[in-house]
Design a protein around this motif. Structure first.
Motif, PDB file in Angstrom:
ATOM      1  N   ASP A 147       0.821  -1.213   0.000  1.00  0.00           N
ATOM      2  CA  ASP A 147       0.000   0.000   0.000  1.00  0.00           C
ATOM      3  C   ASP A 147       0.854   1.262   0.000  1.00  0.00           C
ATOM      4  O   ASP A 147       0.619   2.210   0.750  1.00  0.00           O
ATOM      5  N   ASN A 270      -6.980  -7.028  -2.974  1.00  0.00           N
ATOM      6  CA  ASN A 270      -7.913  -5.906  -3.133  1.00  0.00           C
ATOM      7  C   ASN A 270      -8.434  -5.776  -4.558  1.00  0.00           C
ATOM      8  O   ASN A 270      -9.591  -5.398  -4.785  1.00  0.00           O
ATOM      9  N   HIS A 273     -11.726  -7.860  -4.945  1.00  0.00           N
ATOM     10  CA  HIS A 273     -12.905  -7.742  -4.078  1.00  0.00           C
ATOM     11  C   HIS A 273     -14.205  -7.617  -4.877  1.00  0.00           C
ATOM     12  O   HIS A 273     -15.271  -8.020  -4.398  1.00  0.00           O
ATOM     13  N   ASN A 310     -13.074   1.330  -2.516  1.00  0.00           N
ATOM     14  CA  ASN A 310     -12.662   1.161  -1.126  1.00  0.00           C
ATOM     15  C   ASN A 310     -13.211   2.281  -0.251  1.00  0.00           C
ATOM     16  O   ASN A 310     -13.322   3.433  -0.692  1.00  0.00           O
ATOM     17  N   LEU A 312     -12.030   4.350   2.572  1.00  0.00           N
ATOM     18  CA  LEU A 312     -10.744   4.686   3.171  1.00  0.00           C
ATOM     19  C   LEU A 312     -10.952   5.687   4.305  1.00  0.00           C
ATOM     20  O   LEU A 312     -11.529   6.752   4.111  1.00  0.00           O
ATOM     21  N   TYR A 339     -15.002  -4.228   7.578  1.00  0.00           N
ATOM     22  CA  TYR A 339     -13.893  -5.036   8.069  1.00  0.00           C
ATOM     23  C   TYR A 339     -13.797  -5.113   9.587  1.00  0.00           C
ATOM     24  O   TYR A 339     -12.881  -5.762  10.110  1.00  0.00           O
ATOM     25  N   LYS A 348      -7.972   1.226   5.235  1.00  0.00           N
ATOM     26  CA  LYS A 348      -9.031   0.499   4.550  1.00  0.00           C
ATOM     27  C   LYS A 348      -9.969  -0.092   5.608  1.00  0.00           C
ATOM     28  O   LYS A 348      -9.593  -1.001   6.336  1.00  0.00           O
ATOM     29  N   HIS A 351     -15.326  -1.828   1.846  1.00  0.00           N
ATOM     30  CA  HIS A 351     -15.475  -1.490   0.434  1.00  0.00           C
ATOM     31  C   HIS A 351     -16.917  -1.702   0.025  1.00  0.00           C
ATOM     32  O   HIS A 351     -17.690  -2.363   0.725  1.00  0.00           O
TER      33      HIS A 351
END
Length: 374
Positions: A147, A270, A273, A310, A312, A339, A348, A351
């Motif tokens: 990332d 990612n 997803h 995503n 964020l 998550y 993250k 999403h």
């Protein structure tokens, strides 16, 4: 007898394996560093994945071991193999996800298209590479970066001086040419230990500040040639490196439709997803099928387009759950995946996926829904 799958790492990827494991009738157990994310939903052992005895005890109670990340030390992985535990992907494959210098060398042996690169142990070697490549390049730490971490674009060797100073004796950094790409793509492949493989549609990924922000499946405007080459590269890497489970190959597309390999991930990723809601078989179910050596599922799109955006950072005030009623009411066609993480700038925390017949509509819905979590 129920097959027990052990996942080392308790992050969001392990968390998202749980639902498809239940649907397949598999038992999933997680070795987590703390009681977050996956530990909220699955049978969990808490311990250090770097400790041989901790991992040995965890593996004694499962039938196959797989991973939420690639950071498990080689000595731990080798111990599992020597103890007769099926490990997917195995240490020989994971070595190339753990060490970018080893990855570049192996891809070169396989004839895979990739940026020019070099192993540089000091500023003089980096300066020579930059001088030969227009004065700019991308310097990476061989291990641990993700990332956007462990990556620097440099125009002078002194800009990596602190990294050189921190190298252990005999160590080196990776430098790559700065590729003038027009967009980034990703190709996913699932492969069983018995060798069968399934290829997903090549997708377009959008990065912001080194972090994946959006994914569009399939990649808009991709020619048949590009689709064919991306798939061939993905399968070549999966077979050449002996990957089992999901493999994600991050790619650069240039203005003359060449594609170059950027990074590899040997796990759900990612960039995949979107497949949870947009493919016949999502990547998390597919990964479980692959590591359990079950027949692989169809990877085709269920609708013409699938878009992932995503979430964020998350809400500045309150939590994700407090925002859900507003998001679900305003965007009934959107699938939300959270998550279990506390909001934090740049993190993250979830999403959203949208599928449909019109790309512009899907992008608008996904972006709008994700923005409501800010």
């Amino acid at each position: 007898m129920t097959l027990r799958v052990g996942v080392i790492g308790g992050g969001q990827l392990a968390r998202m394996m749980i639902a498809p494991a239940v649907e397949l009738g598999l038992e999933i157990r997680v070795l987590a560093e703390d009681d977050g994310m996956a530990a909220q939903l699955a049978a969990t052992a808490v311990g250090d994945y770097r400790d041989v005895e901790t991992v040995r005890r965890f593996a004694a109670d499962v039938d196959v071991v797989t991973f939420d990340h690639e950071h498990v030390p080689q000595e731990v992985l080798r111990m599992l193999v020597e103890a007769g535990v099926p490990v997917h992907p195995g240490p020989d494959a994971l070595r190339f996800a753990q060490d970018k210098l080893a990855m570049r060398a192996r891809l070169e042996e396989l004839g895979v298209p990739q940026p020019d690169w070099a192993r540089v142990a000091d500023e003089a070697q980096l300066r020579d590479f930059l001088d030969a490549h227009g004065g700019r390049g991308v310097v990476k730490t061989p291990r641990g970066g993700y990332d956007g971490k462990g990556v620097r674009m440099v125009s002078g060797a002194a800009e990596a001086a602190d990294w050189f100073a921190a190298l252990e004796p005999g160590g080196a950094l990776l430098v790559e040419e700065l590729v003038p790409f027009v967009r980034e793509l990703a190709q996913q492949v699932a492969r069983r230990p018995s060798g069968d493989a399934v290829v997903y549609p090549v997708v377009e990924t959008v990065q912001r500040d080194g972090v994946c922000a959006e994914v569009i499946a399939p990649a808009p405007g991709a020619s048949e040639k590009l689709i064919e080459v991306a798939a061939r590269i993905g399968v070549l890497i999966a077979e050449g490196l002996g990957v089992t489970g999901m493999l994600a190959v991050e790619l650069f597309e240039t203005d003359d439709e060449r594609i170059l390999v950027n990074e590899l991930a040997m796990r759900p990723h990612n960039s995949g997803h979107w497949s949870q809601d947009g493919a016949v078989t999502g990547q998390f179910e597919q990964h479980l099928r692959a590591v359990a050596d079950l027949p692989l599922g169809d990877a085709a799109l269920r609708t013409p387009w699938a878009v992932m955006v995503n979430i964020l950072g998350g809400p500045v005030e309150g939590g994700m759950v407090e925002r859900l009623p507003e998001v679900l009411a305003a965007h009934p066609s959107v699938k939300v995946h959270t998550y279990g993480k506390a909001p934090r700038p740049g993190r993250k925390v979830g999403h959203v996926n949208v599928v449909g017949d019109d790309l512009d509509d899907a992008v608008y819905e996904a972006r709008s829904a994700a923005a409501r979590f800010a």
